[in-house]
Design an enzyme around this catalytic site. Sequence first.
Site, short mmCIF file in Angstrom:
data_model
loop_
_atom_site.label_atom_id
_atom_site.label_comp_id
_atom_site.label_asym_id
_atom_site.label_seq_id
_atom_site.Cartn_x
_atom_site.Cartn_y
_atom_site.Cartn_z
N ILE A 1 0.82 -1.21 0.00
CA ILE A 1 0.00 0.00 0.00
C ILE A 1 0.86 1.27 0.00
O ILE A 1 1.99 1.27 0.50
CB ILE A 1 -0.97 0.03 1.19
N HIS A 2 0.32 2.34 -0.55
CA HIS A 2 1.03 3.61 -0.65
C HIS A 2 0.02 4.72 -0.83
O HIS A 2 -1.04 4.52 -1.43
CB HIS A 2 2.02 3.58 -1.82
N LEU A 3 0.36 5.88 -0.32
CA LEU A 3 -0.52 7.05 -0.35
C LEU A 3 0.04 8.07 -1.35
O LEU A 3 1.18 8.51 -1.21
CB LEU A 3 -0.61 7.67 1.04
#
Length: 163
Positions: A118-120
């Site tokens: 996951i990454h923002l």
Amino acid sequence: MEYLYAPWRTEYHGSKRDGCVFCDISTNPENDAKNRVLYRDDRCFIVMNLYPYMPGHFMIVPHLHTDALEALEPAVWLHISRLAQNGVRLLKEYFGAKGVNIGMNLGIAGGAGIAEHIHLHLVPRWIGDTNFITALGDTRVFGHDFDAIYQKLLSKASEYFND
Ligand SMILES: [Zn+2]
């Protein structure tokens, strides 16, 4: 509602090598300059998106390899949130952004290019910039401009993200 595009739809594709692109960045700090890493600490790192929707598009990534946001320790998620606040401040105060899009694509069904880690996304925005985006399409923005933007943001990254 007019909905021209989703700024985080085109993801950081990475290369077709084995393993997770983000884990490779996470575990090889000696390659931070090559990978265009802006910042790292013991919980997260921040890296430029090699396929930016706008100049200055970067991502906040936990070191933990997980495809589940809900698997993150709450303290890590809070830390990501704090880094996002500082990232918005950096983009607005120093990079001249008039707006910012923040988003996560969770799972392939959610549009993630690298679903396993996951990454923002933080995407700076300017009034009228959609014309530029239309022209840009899926073209990879690279070379001098990309490096100049990386160097510009890098010069202030520790000041903003270490607060
Ligand atoms: Zn990973």
